[in-house]
Structures are given as structure tokens and as C-alpha cells.
Scaffold this active site. Structure first.
Site, short mmCIF file in Angstrom:
data_model
loop_
_atom_site.label_atom_id
_atom_site.label_comp_id
_atom_site.label_asym_id
_atom_site.label_seq_id
_atom_site.Cartn_x
_atom_site.Cartn_y
_atom_site.Cartn_z
CB VAL A 26 -0.95 -0.01 1.22
CG1 VAL A 26 -0.18 0.11 2.53
CG2 VAL A 26 -2.00 1.08 1.12
CG ASP A 103 -4.06 0.96 -9.80
OD1 ASP A 103 -3.02 0.50 -9.29
OD2 ASP A 103 -4.69 1.92 -9.32
CG ASP A 161 10.83 11.82 -5.63
OD1 ASP A 161 10.17 12.59 -4.92
OD2 ASP A 161 10.38 10.71 -6.04
N GLY A 464 -28.02 -29.98 24.66
CA GLY A 464 -29.03 -29.91 25.71
C GLY A 464 -30.44 -29.70 25.20
CB SER A 535 -25.20 -31.26 12.30
OG SER A 535 -26.52 -31.43 12.74
#
Length: 629
Positions: A26, A103, A161, A464, A535
Site C-alpha cells: 500500500v 491497477d 526522489d 441440551g 451439526s
């Protein structure tokens, strides 16, 4: 309007096209680089420049200068945050070549978007911030580019730069990157020092890097020799649509994925193995004598053979692989972790497979060291080497041999989200090697002998809720009625068949899958199979439903409020889970997905187990599973 931009457009049909991506960590300047390329190549109209100037004042991050990143960061959220989120595609031409650039975002959470952009690219520009050097995301993107078959890389050391154009900084970064990427299989790695903001070494040199003697970025992009990755490959034609406008015409429409075909060539339908010859190659503009990779055509054949959407046409001497199991690299793209054994949908080209599963994770890959790590699941943006099984045989090539026919996506069957992307390595078992052995005595004969229809009664609910108690009473009642049953209880199978499994999501999925396979075998023997399992996931319960024929699976939802389940809990499991002593406990720190349309819905509060069991037995009578008493 900028006349130079109009001249630069040219006619793309007469030029070869280079497809490339920009990627990296980034804030490395990917969007700015593309904006600078477009600007310095005079591909921006005057009205676009005026709008860009206005947007730079409002959203820009470059002071009084034009912010070229805003040319491609089109989403409002991207402009506000100064980052790229989605993949932005741009098409442009120069006098020497046409280009399609993607990009891609740098944030780790958007790695899936980056992989999407890389899947169709021939070259990658890996940007590296000269101040930061090679980062983890730089390595991650490079590794994904390698996996996805990109063989040419430009290492653009950007913001040179900001380090005073120092050669030693550039050399150090290039050395670090080459040391990492040397094992990734790239054909070429070309490092270029650039300043996307000021344009150094993008189109022209400005004398700031007089120590650099390599090409400018645009010169290199225009001159690199990227041969077609599809023309020389075997002919592959995934059928997208069967065109049958009338009784006199039957054609197979699609886009040629690779290779070349001509009228009169012999052809084979990969799935069925049936042969014919090409009669016509039809297009909107008229018939063709031959067609090449990338052409959208309709092919008619001399013979009426069975071909449908998702089938693949090929030459008899160059057949694709046909298998229902294969090994593949998998990039996981969803917040919810991948669960081995869970049923997903799979799409390979035009083939849609309604049910497929990752049967094993051979290893997970550390993108920094390329080390192979043990794993039981894959999380967001993780990469693994996996075994995949499909409900039906599929046609494919190894991804290394053909990117078009060797890739697939994994889709969540309930949300329709794309959750993974894969690259096939090799088949594990060819579908033609193993066939069903015919049996003289089958399910029908066995169930007739027992005077009942076989089925699976699947009791599901919270711990339960009363599942095991009610299931046991149902078993007693059916036994007293002289019916043949088998009761599989969640606790009991963990003492034997599933003793190696824990309670993670992946283990819960595998627990249900194994029990479902056993229940199906018992159903085939003519039994009424009673299964009592928490399940918690709908996808696994539906997976078991898919194992058997319509009308043979009865989902019994034992619906008990969680506070009542806690009150009944003689073992104190809920209290231990709330205290953190038990992990992954359903209803506390693991989810329970209640059935939406169960065959039997038992609301237990205020009713005895005998009453609830009678409702289940009455349902079996009403559905014709057992005779009316």
C-alpha cells in the site's frame, strides 16, 4: 479536446496487446504510476485534465501538484482514504503497442482483488517504495504473480526522489528483491528507478539518475517480446451455449480458449469421448474457414453428438484431463475460513459444478519464506496446496500448461460469494479409472424385505436441546413396530469412527461428512437411520441431504431456547464454555445455523419426549416411509 490524445489512440486491432498489472504494498504509488503513464503518453483529454486538477485540490495528496493517482482511483472511498480498493482497468495505445493495465490494491485485505487482476496479465510491475524497501505485501504479490503464471516482472523502485536519487538505495532494494524472487520462476526481472510523481524514467530521463543505464518504463513495455500464451497450445473450446434456433441448426457457441480450429478438422467432446468433424465455424459477420484463440464463434458438427454447456471440445490427439479429483494451489478470499469437507460450488471455465469439496490441505505456504506449513484450514488471503474432489468429472489442463483451462473459482453455495481461486496442478484420479461395481441386491430389494422405505432422520439442535433423548424414543417406538433401524449418536461416534476429530469448524465439518457417508451406506442396506448431532452448519446438513435421493432425508429440528438448554445442562458445559474452559462451544463462541425449512420442527418447551417422538413417527407414516399402524 487534446489532439495528441486522439492521434495516440490509433487502431488497436493492428497492434499486439500487452496485459500488465501494477501491484505491491500500500502507498507504493501504483495508481500514480499509471496516471503518469497516461499523462506523459498524452492519453488524457483536456476535459479530463481539468477535472483532475479540480479533484486534486479536493482529494489530492501532492500539495499544489496534480495527483495522477486520482485518474484511476475512481471510487469515492478510495479518494477519501487515498488507497486503491477495487481493480481499475485502463486501456490505452501508443504508436507501437496497445495496453490493458490493471491497477490492483495494495492492502492485504484486498489481496483477492489483486489476484483477480493478475489472473489475465502477462507482465507485472511490482512497485517498491524506495524509503521502505521490500515488504511482506511485496513478497505476497510477487508469489501470487508467480502462481498465476506471470513470467515477466518490472521492479519499479518508486519515490526515488525521496531518497535523493541515491544509487546505493536502489542497488540494495534490487538485491533484496532478486534474492527473494530468484526461486519464483520468473523469466525476466527488470529493475527501474522511477519517480511516478515527477516522471523520472517513466517516459523520459531527467538526469537525476545518470547512474542508471537501463530502459525507461514505457520503452520497455513497448519493446518486451511477449509471445501469445494461447495460440501454440492445444485446441480448447469450452461450450458456453448450445445454439438451437430451429430444427435445422444446432451449434455450439463460445470463445476459443487456446489453439486453432478449421472446417473439416476432427473434434472430440471431452466428457463423452464422442468424435465428429467441424462442419461450419459461424460468426455474426459470416462463416470462417478457421478460427484462433480469442475468437468468439459458433461451431457446428457433421454428427449429432451429446454436447451441452460446460463441455469442452478438443482434438482427439490432444485431449484434456478428465477427473473428479485433482491437486491445486488455492488462494482463499473470504473472511470465513475454508473448511475441508464442506460442500462448495466450483466453476472451471463454462463448467459449473454444484458440489465440490476440499478433501485435504497438503500444506499452507508462507509467502515470505515459501516454507510449507501444516494446516487444517485456510484463512483470508492464505495460500495452500490442496486436494479437491468434485461430484462430477470435469475437463481441465494443468494451470502451468494452460492458464485458461487450468483455473477455477470456489463459490459459497448459499451466498454465491466467490470465496477462493485455484490453479490446478495435476489430476489425482482419472474419472475413467474407477467405475461403480454393479450389485445384484440393491436398496430396493433390501427395503422391500424389511417392509419399509429407507431414510435418514437427522436430529439437529443445540447441546441440551433433547436430540438424543427424542431420537432414542423414536428408535424404541420403531423397533417395537418391527422396523429395522440404526441410531448414530454424536457422542458415541466420537469414541470410534471420529475419535481423531476435535471441535474446530473444520473438524465439525469432517465429523458430519463421515457420519453422512456411513448413514448413506446404512440407508442403502434398507435401514431407517437415526442420526443425532448438533451439526451446527446448514451447508453440512445439506451436504448429507445431497448424498441421498429426494424424500430420503428428514431434517428434524429440535428447537429449544438456549436458556432452557442451559437449565437442563447436567454436565455444566454451558457454564464451562462461558468461563472459557471449553472452546468452540456451539451457541456460546461458535455459531448455530438453525434449519430454515426442516421436515419436522419440534418446539420442545412444555412437551415430553414421548409426545415429540410420536410427531416424528406420525410424519414417517404420512410420508409413506412406514405403514400406517
Amino acid at each position: 479536446m487534446d489532439t495528441d490524445a486522439i492521434k495516440g489512440l490509433g487502431t488497436a486491432e493492428n497492434k499486439d496487446q500487452l496485459r500488465f498489472i501494477t501491484c505491491g504494498s500500500v502507498d507504493d504509488g501504483k495508481s500514480t504510476l499509471i496516471g503518469r503513464l497516461l499523462h506523459d503518453s498524452k492519453m488524457i483529454y483536456e476535459d479530463q485534465m481539468q477535472a483532475l486538477a479540480r479533484d486534486s485540490v479536493k482529494h489530492g495528496t501532492t500539495g499544489n501538484d496534480i495527483d495522477f493517482a486520482l485518474l484511476v482511483d475512481g471510487l469515492e472511498a478510495e479518494r477519501e482514504q487515498g488507497i486503491t480498493i477495487d481493480v481499475a482497468y485502463r486501456f490505452f495505445n501508443t504508436p507501437r503497442r496497445s495496453f490493458m493495465v490493471a491497477d490492483t490494491p495494495g492492502h492485504e485485505q484486498y489481496t483477492r482483488n489483486m489476484a483477480t487482476g493478475a489472473s489475465n496479465a502477462q507482465l507485472a510491475i511490482i512497485l517498491i517504495d524506495a524509503r521502505k524497501g521490500v515488504l511482506e505485501q511485496t513478497k505476497r504479490h510477487s508469489f501470487i504473480c508467480s502462481l498465476l503464471g506471470i513470467r515477466h516482472v518490472v521492479v519499479a523502485v518508486n519515490k526515488i526522489d525521496l531518497v535523493d536519487y541515491r544509487k546505493e538505495v536502489f542497488d540494495r532494494i534490487v538485491g533484496d528483491y532478486v534474492a527473494f524472487a530468484s526461486a519464483l520462476g520468473f523469466t525476466s526481472i527488470v529493475p527501474i528507478p522511477v519517480s511516478a510523481r515527477y516522471g523520472d524514467n517513466i517516459i523520459n530521463r531527467y538526469g537525476n539518475t545518470d547512474w542508471y543505464h537501463g530502459p525507461c518504463l514505457m520503452d520497455y513495455l513497448e519493446s518486451i517480446d511477449i509471445q501469445s500464451d494461447t495460440a501454440g497450445l492445444p485446441f480448447r473450446f469450452p461450450v458456453q451455449w448450445v445454439n438451437r434456433p430451429n430444427l435445422d441448426f444446432r451449434g455450439y457457441a463460445g470463445t476459443i480458449a487456446s489453439g486453432r480450429i478449421a472446417v473439416g478438422d476432427e473434434i472430440i467432446a471431452a466428457a463423452s469421448g464422442r468424435n465428429s468433424r467441424v462442419k461450419r465455424i459461424a460468426t455474426y459477420d459470416g462463416d470462417l474457414a478457421q478460427a484462433d484463440a480469442g475468437d468468439a464463434v459458433t461451431i457446428t458438427l457433421h454428427d449429432e453428438i451429446d454436447v451441452s454447456r460446460g463441455d469442452m471440445l478438443a482434438r482427439p490427439t490432444e485431449r484434456p484431463e478428465i477427473a473428479d479429483q485433482f491437486a491445486a494451489h488455492l488462494i482463499w478470499m473470504d473472511q470465513e475460513a475454508m473448511a475441508p469437507g464442506r460442500s462448495y460450488a466450483l466453476r472451471i471455465g463454462t463448467q459449473s459444478i454444484a458440489s465440490a469439496s476440499i478433501t485435504a490441505i497438503k500444506h499452507k505456504i508462507d509467502v515470505n519464506t515459501r516454507e510449507h506449513l501444516a494446516a487444517t484450514t485456510l484463512g483470508l488471503n492464505e495460500i495452500g496446496f490442496c486436494n479437491v474432489a468434485t461430484a462430477l468429472p470435469v475437463s481441465f489442463d494443468a494451470y502451468e500448461a494452460n492458464r485458461r483451462t487450468g483455473s477455477f473459482i470456489v463459490v459459497d453455495r448459499y451466498t454465491n460469494r466467490t470465496v477462493g481461486a485455484g490453479m490446478i496442478a495435476f489430476p489425482l484420479r482419472r474419472a475413467t479409472n474407477i467405475a461403480w461395481q454393479p450389485l445384484s441386491v440393491g436398496k430396493s430389494e433390501r427395503s422391500t424385505l424389511k417392509q419399509q422405505k429407507p431414510c435418514i432422520l437427522w436430529f439437529t439442535g443445540l447441546s441440551g436441546a433433547g436430540k438424543s433423548t427424542i431420537a432414542n424414543v423414536v428408535d424404541q417406538k420403531l423397533f417395537a413396530m418391527s422396523h429395522h433401524t440404526m441410531l448414530l449418536d454424536g457422542d458415541n461416534v466420537r469414541h470410534g469412527l471420529n475419535r481423531d476429530l476435535g471441535f474446530t469448524q473444520a473438524d465439525r465439518v469432517e465429523n458430519v461428512r463421515r457420519v453422512g457417508e456411513v448413514a448413506k451406506l446404512m440407508l442403502d442396506s434398507g435401514l431407517i437411520v437415526i442420526c443425532s448431532f448438533i451439526s451446527p452448519y446448514r451447508s453440512e446438513r445439506d451436504m448429507v441431504r445431497g448424498f441421498v435421493e429426494d424424500g430420503e432425508f428428514f431434517e428434524v429440528f429440535v428447537d429449544t431456547p438456549i436458556d432452557e438448554c442451559e437449565r437442563r445442562d447436567a454436565k455444566g458445559l454451558y457454564a464451562k464454555a462461558k468461563a472459557g474452559k471449553i472452546k468452540n462451544f456451539t451457541g456460546i463462541d461458535a455459531p448455530y445455523e438453525a434449519p430454515t425449512r426442516p421436515e419436522v420442527h419440534l418446539e420442545t418447551v412444555g412437551l415430553e419426549a414421548e409426545q415429540l417422538a410420536d410427531r416424528v413417527v406420525n410424519t414417517l407414516m404420512a410420508r409413506g416411509i412406514i405403514p400406517m399402524s
